[in-house]
Write a protein that holds these residues in place. Sequence first.
Motif, PDB file in Angstrom:
ATOM      1  N   VAL A  74       1.012  -1.101  -0.133  1.00 27.82           N
ATOM      2  CA  VAL A  74       0.055   0.035  -0.059  1.00 27.82           C
ATOM      3  C   VAL A  74       1.006   1.401  -0.012  1.00 27.82           C
ATOM      4  O   VAL A  74       2.098   1.271   0.239  1.00 27.82           O
ATOM      5  CB  VAL A  74      -0.960   0.215   1.336  1.00 27.82           C
ATOM      6  N   LYS A  75       0.155   2.426  -0.118  1.00 30.21           N
ATOM      7  CA  LYS A  75       0.850   3.627  -0.257  1.00 30.21           C
ATOM      8  C   LYS A  75       1.680   3.868   1.150  1.00 30.21           C
ATOM      9  O   LYS A  75       1.174   3.540   2.175  1.00 30.21           O
ATOM     10  CB  LYS A  75      -0.059   4.717  -0.247  1.00 30.21           C
ATOM     11  N   ALA A  76       3.002   4.114   0.907  1.00 28.36           N
ATOM     12  CA  ALA A  76       3.926   3.983   2.112  1.00 28.36           C
ATOM     13  C   ALA A  76       3.520   5.246   2.961  1.00 28.36           C
ATOM     14  O   ALA A  76       3.005   6.564   2.682  1.00 28.36           O
ATOM     15  CB  ALA A  76       5.327   4.251   1.704  1.00 28.36           C
ATOM     16  N   GLY A  77       3.493   4.996   4.273  1.00 30.20           N
ATOM     17  CA  GLY A  77       3.369   6.136   5.356  1.00 30.20           C
ATOM     18  C   GLY A  77       2.427   5.506   6.278  1.00 30.20           C
ATOM     19  O   GLY A  77       2.378   4.381   6.741  1.00 30.20           O
ATOM     20  N   PRO A  78       1.464   6.504   6.856  1.00 32.69           N
ATOM     21  CA  PRO A  78       0.520   6.025   7.881  1.00 32.69           C
ATOM     22  C   PRO A  78      -0.572   5.096   7.381  1.00 32.69           C
ATOM     23  O   PRO A  78      -0.906   4.179   8.241  1.00 32.69           O
ATOM     24  CB  PRO A  78      -0.236   7.319   8.186  1.00 32.69           C
ATOM     25  N   SER A  79      -0.836   4.896   6.077  1.00 32.66           N
ATOM     26  CA  SER A  79      -1.317   3.558   5.546  1.00 32.66           C
ATOM     27  C   SER A  79      -1.080   2.332   5.917  1.00 32.66           C
ATOM     28  O   SER A  79      -1.534   1.452   6.367  1.00 32.66           O
ATOM     29  CB  SER A  79      -1.650   3.869   4.203  1.00 32.66           C
ATOM     30  N   ASP A  95       3.624 -15.697  13.150  1.00 32.87           N
ATOM     31  CA  ASP A  95       3.188 -15.311  11.697  1.00 32.87           C
ATOM     32  C   ASP A  95       4.186 -14.024  11.201  1.00 32.87           C
ATOM     33  O   ASP A  95       4.826 -13.504  11.998  1.00 32.87           O
ATOM     34  CB  ASP A  95       1.699 -14.717  11.618  1.00 32.87           C
ATOM     35  N   MET A  96       4.110 -13.849   9.821  1.00 27.06           N
ATOM     36  CA  MET A  96       4.949 -12.998   9.298  1.00 27.06           C
ATOM     37  C   MET A  96       4.178 -11.681   8.466  1.00 27.06           C
ATOM     38  O   MET A  96       3.305 -12.055   7.684  1.00 27.06           O
ATOM     39  CB  MET A  96       5.815 -13.672   8.386  1.00 27.06           C
ATOM     40  N   ILE A  97       4.726 -10.538   8.565  1.00 25.16           N
ATOM     41  CA  ILE A  97       4.005  -9.442   7.736  1.00 25.16           C
ATOM     42  C   ILE A  97       5.153  -8.812   7.196  1.00 25.16           C
ATOM     43  O   ILE A  97       6.386  -8.663   7.536  1.00 25.16           O
ATOM     44  CB  ILE A  97       3.504  -8.308   8.718  1.00 25.16           C
ATOM     45  N   VAL A  98       4.856  -8.538   5.612  1.00 26.55           N
ATOM     46  CA  VAL A  98       6.168  -8.084   5.037  1.00 26.55           C
ATOM     47  C   VAL A  98       5.642  -7.058   4.226  1.00 26.55           C
ATOM     48  O   VAL A  98       4.644  -6.801   3.668  1.00 26.55           O
ATOM     49  CB  VAL A  98       6.307  -9.247   3.743  1.00 26.55           C
ATOM     50  N   ASP A  99       6.358  -5.722   4.499  1.00 29.05           N
ATOM     51  CA  ASP A  99       5.988  -4.627   3.924  1.00 29.05           C
ATOM     52  C   ASP A  99       7.077  -4.491   2.683  1.00 29.05           C
ATOM     53  O   ASP A  99       8.142  -3.859   2.717  1.00 29.05           O
ATOM     54  CB  ASP A  99       6.185  -3.439   4.881  1.00 29.05           C
ATOM     55  N   GLY A 100       6.144  -4.339   1.554  1.00 26.58           N
ATOM     56  CA  GLY A 100       6.938  -4.177   0.133  1.00 26.58           C
ATOM     57  C   GLY A 100       6.925  -2.888  -0.381  1.00 26.58           C
ATOM     58  O   GLY A 100       7.246  -2.473  -1.418  1.00 26.58           O
ATOM     59  N   GLY A 101       6.354  -1.874   0.334  1.00 27.90           N
ATOM     60  CA  GLY A 101       6.221  -0.400  -0.167  1.00 27.90           C
ATOM     61  C   GLY A 101       7.391   0.257   0.107  1.00 27.90           C
ATOM     62  O   GLY A 101       8.567  -0.237   0.656  1.00 27.90           O
ATOM     63  N   ASN A 102       7.478   1.552  -0.356  1.00 29.39           N
ATOM     64  CA  ASN A 102       8.526   2.214  -0.040  1.00 29.39           C
ATOM     65  C   ASN A 102       8.904   3.101   1.191  1.00 29.39           C
ATOM     66  O   ASN A 102       8.630   4.168   1.268  1.00 29.39           O
ATOM     67  CB  ASN A 102       8.846   3.331  -1.180  1.00 29.39           C
ATOM     68  N   ALA A 103       8.926   1.919   2.388  1.00 27.92           N
ATOM     69  CA  ALA A 103       8.716   2.692   3.664  1.00 27.92           C
ATOM     70  C   ALA A 103      10.116   3.252   4.039  1.00 27.92           C
ATOM     71  O   ALA A 103      11.314   2.945   3.451  1.00 27.92           O
ATOM     72  CB  ALA A 103       8.501   1.724   4.579  1.00 27.92           C
ATOM     73  N   GLY A 124      10.597  -5.672   6.417  1.00 25.34           N
ATOM     74  CA  GLY A 124      10.520  -4.445   5.351  1.00 25.34           C
ATOM     75  C   GLY A 124      11.360  -4.841   4.217  1.00 25.34           C
ATOM     76  O   GLY A 124      12.588  -5.187   4.518  1.00 25.34           O
ATOM     77  N   THR A 125      10.832  -4.851   2.936  1.00 23.49           N
ATOM     78  CA  THR A 125      11.587  -5.228   1.744  1.00 23.49           C
ATOM     79  C   THR A 125      11.505  -4.094   0.742  1.00 23.49           C
ATOM     80  O   THR A 125      10.662  -3.530   0.612  1.00 23.49           O
ATOM     81  CB  THR A 125      11.261  -6.779   1.357  1.00 23.49           C
ATOM     82  N   GLY A 261      10.148  11.649  -2.756  1.00 25.72           N
ATOM     83  CA  GLY A 261      11.077  11.806  -1.473  1.00 25.72           C
ATOM     84  C   GLY A 261      12.050  10.772  -1.285  1.00 25.72           C
ATOM     85  O   GLY A 261      12.747  11.156  -0.384  1.00 25.72           O
ATOM     86  N   THR A 262      12.211   9.722  -2.003  1.00 23.77           N
ATOM     87  CA  THR A 262      13.470   8.689  -1.545  1.00 23.77           C
ATOM     88  C   THR A 262      14.634   9.352  -1.933  1.00 23.77           C
ATOM     89  O   THR A 262      15.738   9.212  -1.241  1.00 23.77           O
ATOM     90  CB  THR A 262      13.410   7.478  -2.367  1.00 23.77           C
ATOM     91  N   GLY A 263      14.790  10.298  -2.923  1.00 21.59           N
ATOM     92  CA  GLY A 263      16.170  11.001  -2.890  1.00 21.59           C
ATOM     93  C   GLY A 263      16.548  11.985  -1.946  1.00 21.59           C
ATOM     94  O   GLY A 263      17.562  11.941  -1.449  1.00 21.59           O
TER      95      GLY A 263
END
Length: 473
Positions: A74-79, A95-103, A124-125, A261-263
Amino acid sequence: GTADIGVTGLAVMGRNLARNLAHHGYVVAVHNRTESKTQELVENHAGEGAFVATGTTAEFVASLTKPRKAIIMVKAGPSTDAVIEDLAAHMEPGDMIVDGGNALFTDTRRREAALKERGILFVGTGISGGEEGALNGPSIMPGGSPEAYKSLGPILEDISAKVDGVPCCTHVGADGAGHFVKMVHNGIEYSDMQLIAEAYDLLRQALGRTPGELAEIFTEWNRGDLESYLIEITAEVLGHVDAETGRPFVDVVADRAEQKGTGRWTVQNALELGVPVTGIAEAVFARGLSGDVTRRQAARDLEGPIGSAPNYSLVDDVRQALLASKIVAYAQGFDQMAAASKEFGWNINLGDMATIWRGGCIIRARFLDRIRDAYAKDPGLPTLLASPSFSEALAEAQGAWRRVVSTAASIGVPTPGFSSALAYYDGLRRDRLPAALIQGLRDYFGAHTYHRVDREGVFHTDWSGDRAEHQEK
Ligand code: NDP
């Protein structure tokens, strides 16, 4: 539950990642806040593999085999926090949660620590390659614990891009390490694009080449050391003609570069770690300048140069300046990863990062093989510039590089990327830097003290009195 893995967040990235997993034979549970997207995915792609469409989060979690694995796209950030909370409420320890967003990697560190207390593994990936990569094989940069990687890693390696049979996925390091290197990857991507844009601009301004002619030059460059995805698509974008006006596409696009924002994150972190990533910083600032309509308008009538110095070999000179500046930008990015690895105890294998960026991601390039080889020969390499393969390339390119920077200055074409990279190169190789004078000034106005070249100790000169030197410690 019967699904091997789940994906929640089915916009372009999540949808394509779910399809990629299904193509590899995994049973994939799919979920999206707006349920119609889940139905759409399953209706349009049912023939490609096994999907389990789910409506509520409870249904989604229940559809997964234990220990459960759910990927958030999902959209990175508070979401991301909201979705994690929602998932975790229905999950069990193990259990496992994987975050593939640009966190942001600091968010990932915080989330991993909080979930660890509840017995839930959090990974976090970084995932690079855009929607095409997500579907056909991205470059994947997972952080998190080695324990989590043991069960998740084989799946991610399976769906990642492959180069010479080697997956573009490896365990980067603990907690936020994966998102950190994805951030630096994006920073390097910024500098790569800035350098390409400078090369294009300079050749166009200095030689009057048309975008179509420049497309051919980039195509030619893509057959040599510069071979990369970004050079390849530069040729395509430059060669594209706007259907409506018949003009070159680059001439109808507004010249204000945007950013997500990643730069900026990369540069902010580099400032904190004290690593001079001038290539990435100049790229971020150049985008800012391009979007500063008010000042650009106000400065339009500032005086430019009169006449210009000829540079008869400009096309090949620019190619070499581009390569040399690119070497500097990558060296700086790798220095930043090394510094962060030390700071956060990640033990990042820098050669592995070059390896997993060879395919799937936006900065994929032939060039990364050389970085990989450099770290294979010397894992403790203090700077890539000093590895024989790069120091030789720089030695060969430096004459052209200097001609390009001086030509650009004399005709008034801004090349912050080329120029700052050259300044960095010349700064690093200098025997003595004028920092000695800066130390003198600091001691003069603020009694900040200095070290000497010939003796141990900390010294201060009594500037306002007899100018005698005193040893402080
Ligand atoms: P977006 O970043 O546009 O996010 C849209 C998705 O997020 C939708 O599924 C949306 O659900 C969901 N969403 C947003 N807010 C919430 C919320 N509060 N609760 C639940 N779901 C929510 O999608 P992308 O596919 O472009 O990107 C996904 C992630 O991947 C992002 O973090 C992005 O930075 C990252 N990424 C993107 C790349 C790209 O090329 N686009 C490349 C690499 C990484 P709904 O349909 O209900 O609105």
